[in-house]
Design a protein around this motif. Structure first.
Motif, PDB file in Angstrom:
ATOM      1  N   ALA A  74      41.831  35.456  38.312  1.00  0.00           N
ATOM      2  CA  ALA A  74      40.984  36.336  37.502  1.00  0.00           C
ATOM      3  C   ALA A  74      41.790  37.167  36.514  1.00  0.00           C
ATOM      4  CB  ALA A  74      40.176  37.256  38.412  1.00  0.00           C
ATOM      5  N   SER A  75      43.067  37.415  36.810  1.00  0.00           N
ATOM      6  CA  SER A  75      43.864  38.251  35.920  1.00  0.00           C
ATOM      7  C   SER A  75      44.326  37.449  34.709  1.00  0.00           C
ATOM      8  CB  SER A  75      45.076  38.819  36.661  1.00  0.00           C
ATOM      9  OG  SER A  75      45.992  37.793  36.961  1.00  0.00           O
ATOM     10  N   VAL A  76      44.529  38.157  33.602  1.00  0.00           N
ATOM     11  CA  VAL A  76      44.951  37.515  32.354  1.00  0.00           C
ATOM     12  C   VAL A  76      46.297  36.823  32.541  1.00  0.00           C
ATOM     13  CG1 VAL A  76      45.631  37.923  29.966  1.00  0.00           C
ATOM     14  CG2 VAL A  76      43.658  39.127  30.917  1.00  0.00           C
ATOM     15  N   GLY A  77      47.248  37.518  33.191  1.00  0.00           N
ATOM     16  CA  GLY A  77      48.574  36.942  33.372  1.00  0.00           C
ATOM     17  C   GLY A  77      48.556  35.657  34.178  1.00  0.00           C
ATOM     18  N   ASN A  78      47.809  35.653  35.272  1.00  0.00           N
ATOM     19  CA  ASN A  78      47.769  34.460  36.119  1.00  0.00           C
ATOM     20  C   ASN A  78      47.080  33.292  35.436  1.00  0.00           C
ATOM     21  OD1 ASN A  78      49.152  35.760  38.107  1.00  0.00           O
ATOM     22  ND2 ASN A  78      47.519  35.733  39.617  1.00  0.00           N
ATOM     23  N   SER A  79      46.010  33.570  34.708  1.00  0.00           N
ATOM     24  CA  SER A  79      45.322  32.469  34.024  1.00  0.00           C
ATOM     25  C   SER A  79      46.192  31.891  32.921  1.00  0.00           C
ATOM     26  CB  SER A  79      43.979  32.942  33.458  1.00  0.00           C
ATOM     27  OG  SER A  79      44.148  33.975  32.509  1.00  0.00           O
TER      28      SER A  79
END
Length: 322
Positions: free
Chosen positions: A67-72
């Motif tokens: 869900a986080s921007v960094g992980n995606s």
């Protein structure tokens, strides 16, 4: 394979070498074989190759949330880097540290050649890591055994942000930190503290959020009325802080200068455009896959690697009012 060999006018062994990307084929022959493969619709059989080589050309990826921007963004970068090397990707989400061992079991069932434990890996490594599976561990504190590690220079990037604000004449810099237990948040907070200490300026009380814009808005609503500079631990919380400051009728950057971290795609379109620390997610994904695959294919030593950051100055910061 025999059909390809006949059409290309080469031996079956040469076709095999081309299919396995062996360097022992001259460029002209390699191209002739590839043209024959395309014409006949030939592609290597992954299961048969795995039986012969003992490798499936599949990588695993463990992550606590997408869900986080960094992980995606990291997922996209890892998927692209794996595909460019002929590797498939199996993604397993792990909601709690206790589920990590089940996730490793799932990856073994998929017969992956190795796996990447994505951003904020600390919680997923708490129960220990297997020694029989090559791993690349991204953003984790503590020992990870024989496995390769990679992280952004979070502390260095935070220090650059704080020094930029101090050089603009701000008496001190307030910090909107990420959640407790986060490796990246802790490192960015450490960089903030060290930069203030080096400049011998007072250290304000830390504000804290959970990486979301909503938490940044709530935390920034409590920002001291005399604060003139704020460093947020990510761009999403900085976005929430910008709204909170607007709600309080405090102009950015006229009354308060704001710096974020990550340089997400929308940061340049915030109002005002956000000064931030660029974390190169594409380079992180590429480096993670490259190191892991080299270890799998060549047995190369597993390294500890750090990626540098860059301060991107935009319109959300300006010299302090005199």
């Amino acid at each position: 394979m025999a059909d390809v060999a006949r059409l290309a006018g080469v031996s079956g062994q040469t076709v095999s070498r081309v299919a396995n990307d062996s360097p022992r084929v001259d460029p002209a022959t390699r191209e002739r074989v590839r043209v024959a493969m395309a014409e006949l619709g030939y592609r290597p059989h992954r299961a048969a190759r795995a039986l012969r080589t003992g490798r499936t050309h599949t990588l695993g990826l463990m992550v606590s949330t997408l869900a986080s921007v960094g992980n995606s963004r990291m997922l996209q970068a890892v998927a692209d880097a794996a595909a460019s090397r002929g590797y498939a990707l199996v993604v397993v989400t792990v909601s709690a540290a206790g589920d990590a061992q089940d996730a490793f079991a799932q990856l073994r069932d998929q017969e992956v050649d190795g796996a990447i434990i994505l951003n904020e890996a600390t919680a997923l490594t708490a129960g220990g890591l297997p020694d029989d599976l090559p791993l690349m561990v991204v953003d984790a504190s503590g020992a990870v055994g024989p496995h390769a590690t990679l992280h952004t220079d979070h502390a260095g990037g935070a220090g650059a942000a704080v020094r930029h604000l101090l050089e603009l004449g701000h008496a001190t810099v307030h910090h909107l930190a990420g959640p407790l237990g986060s490796f990246a948040a802790a490192e960015r907070e450490r960089g903030w503290r060290e930069a203030l200490a080096e400049a011998s300026v007072p250290e304000p009380t830390v504000l804290r959020g959970d990486w979301t814009a909503a938490s940044g808005h709530a935390a920034a609503m409590t920002l001291a009325a005399d604060a003139t500079a704020l460093f947020a631990a990510n761009d999403q919380m900085a976005l929430g802080a910008l709204r909170a400051l607007a709600d309080a009728h405090r102009d950015v950057p006229g009354a308060v200068s704001v710096v974020g971290f990550d340089d997400i795609a929308d940061a340049a379109d915030f109002r005002p455009p956000l000064t931030t620390v660029r974390q190169d997610f594409d380079a992180l994904g590429e480096r993670a896959v490259d190191t892991l695959v080299r270890g799998i294919e060549t047995g190369a030593p597993r390294a500890a690697d750090v990626l540098e950051t860059a301060l991107v100055i935009r319109a959300s910061t300006r010299p302090a009012a005199r």
